[in-house]
Motif scaffolding. Structure first.
Motif, PDB file in Angstrom:
ATOM      1  N   LYS A  63       0.798  -1.220   0.000  1.00 56.22           N
ATOM      2  CA  LYS A  63       0.000   0.000   0.000  1.00 56.22           C
ATOM      3  C   LYS A  63       0.835   1.277   0.000  1.00 56.22           C
ATOM      4  O   LYS A  63       0.274   2.373  -0.047  1.00 56.22           O
ATOM      5  N   GLY A  64       2.151   1.154   0.068  1.00 57.07           N
ATOM      6  CA  GLY A  64       2.971   2.356   0.160  1.00 57.07           C
ATOM      7  C   GLY A  64       4.444   2.074  -0.062  1.00 57.07           C
ATOM      8  O   GLY A  64       4.824   1.026  -0.591  1.00 57.07           O
ATOM      9  N   ASP A  65       5.278   3.004   0.368  1.00 54.45           N
ATOM     10  CA  ASP A  65       6.724   2.924   0.188  1.00 54.45           C
ATOM     11  C   ASP A  65       7.323   2.044   1.281  1.00 54.45           C
ATOM     12  O   ASP A  65       7.321   2.414   2.457  1.00 54.45           O
ATOM     13  N   SER A  66       7.848   0.896   0.889  1.00 49.43           N
ATOM     14  CA  SER A  66       8.371  -0.063   1.868  1.00 49.43           C
ATOM     15  C   SER A  66       9.726   0.348   2.444  1.00 49.43           C
ATOM     16  O   SER A  66      10.229  -0.295   3.365  1.00 49.43           O
ATOM     17  N   LYS A  67      10.315   1.425   1.914  1.00 44.69           N
ATOM     18  CA  LYS A  67      11.638   1.850   2.394  1.00 44.69           C
ATOM     19  C   LYS A  67      11.549   2.885   3.513  1.00 44.69           C
ATOM     20  O   LYS A  67      12.569   3.239   4.108  1.00 44.69           O
ATOM     21  N   LYS A  68      10.355   3.392   3.782  1.00 46.62           N
ATOM     22  CA  LYS A  68      10.207   4.422   4.801  1.00 46.62           C
ATOM     23  C   LYS A  68      10.406   3.857   6.211  1.00 46.62           C
ATOM     24  O   LYS A  68       9.997   2.736   6.501  1.00 46.62           O
ATOM     25  N   ILE A  69      11.017   4.666   7.063  1.00 43.81           N
ATOM     26  CA  ILE A  69      11.278   4.274   8.445  1.00 43.81           C
ATOM     27  C   ILE A  69      10.793   5.380   9.374  1.00 43.81           C
ATOM     28  O   ILE A  69      10.917   6.565   9.063  1.00 43.81           O
ATOM     29  N   LEU A  70      10.220   5.000  10.495  1.00 46.13           N
ATOM     30  CA  LEU A  70       9.893   5.926  11.572  1.00 46.13           C
ATOM     31  C   LEU A  70      10.661   5.511  12.816  1.00 46.13           C
ATOM     32  O   LEU A  70      10.879   4.311  13.061  1.00 46.13           O
ATOM     33  N   TYR A  71      11.071   6.485  13.611  1.00 46.85           N
ATOM     34  CA  TYR A  71      11.662   6.222  14.920  1.00 46.85           C
ATOM     35  C   TYR A  71      10.672   6.696  15.984  1.00 46.85           C
ATOM     36  O   TYR A  71       9.869   7.590  15.730  1.00 46.85           O
ATOM     37  N   TYR A  72      10.724   6.101  17.154  1.00 43.23           N
ATOM     38  CA  TYR A  72       9.766   6.478  18.190  1.00 43.23           C
ATOM     39  C   TYR A  72      10.388   6.383  19.573  1.00 43.23           C
ATOM     40  O   TYR A  72      11.351   5.655  19.805  1.00 43.23           O
TER      41      TYR A  72
END
Length: 231
Positions: A186-195
């Protein structure tokens, strides 16, 4: 949340009819993070089901995180088998169902009773939840366990059934917590989030650029502090 919306799909936010497989390392805060996501949609009927905890245990762990009337908790004493839970899903049709966890259900309901192998049970559970999400146009988030190296503990055939595979990882040495994709139709599989968890039910999310800027700023302050101490 704008960061989650922009990260998870190209359309923005979670898409109805989607199957999400959510795996992560122990201590990464999977249940708390997902409960926080459920709390962000107070107008939607959501459910969090745990096969390993009773209703009272589940409420004790997550009750302070999810605090709106449309959020429902189901423990092992409410739905004693996976079949009971599937029946509940078809009858109630919540907008979002979080299921914890794939391996626990497979072991307790099927493998320990000798009715199915662990791998066959996992595949059947994932298939049933996929069918429910697609036919009701709702969202299922299935939590899965991982090995010590972060790899999925199970057959990769399950990956063919799901739309999105989220990896929630915590580095024990650095305490860095991240959200990434093993797969994302459904989207960009390379994106990363930190939390970072900053309180019960409170999570701060960072894009890759924001995380880099935050750490550069922290390093600069530490360097200046070191100089001041030497002087």
């Amino acid at each position: 949340n704008e960061r989650i919306n922009n990260w998870v799909t190209s359309e923005g936010g979670f898409c109805r009819g989607t199957n999400i497989f959510w795996t992560g390392t122990p201590g990464a805060g999977k249940s708390t993070l997902l409960a926080t996501l459920l709390n962000s949609v107070p107008d939607e009927h959501t459910v969090f089901y745990s096969r390993e905890m009773t209703l009272s245990q589940l409420k004790q762990q997550l009750g302070d995180v999810v605090n709106h009337v449309n959020a429902e908790f189901i423990g092992q004493d409410n739905c004693q088998t996976f079949k009971d839970f599937i029946t509940y899903l078809w009858e109630s049709k919540p907008s979002i169902a979080v299921v914890d966890s794939l391996q626990a259900i497979a072991e307790i309901d099927y493998h320990s009773t000798g009715t199915e192998s662990l791998d066959a049970a996992c595949l059947m559970i994932a298939s049933e939840l996929k069918k429910w999400a697609e036919q009701t146009n709702n969202i299922v988030i299935l939590i899965g366990q991982v090995n010590k190296d972060g790899s999925f503990a199970g057959k990769n055939t399950i990956m063919h059934l799901i739309d999105i595979h989220v990896q929630q990882l915590k580095n024990e040495k650095t305490d860095i917590c991240s959200l990434s994709f093993g797969k994302n139709r459904k989207g960009d599989s390379k994106k990363i989030l930190y939390y970072e968890f900053v309180g019960k039910g409170q999570i701060v999310l960072y894009t890759e650029q924001e995380w880099a800027d935050k750490n550069l700023s922290k390093q600069a302050v530490s360097f200046l502090d070191a100089i001041e101490q030497v002087i």
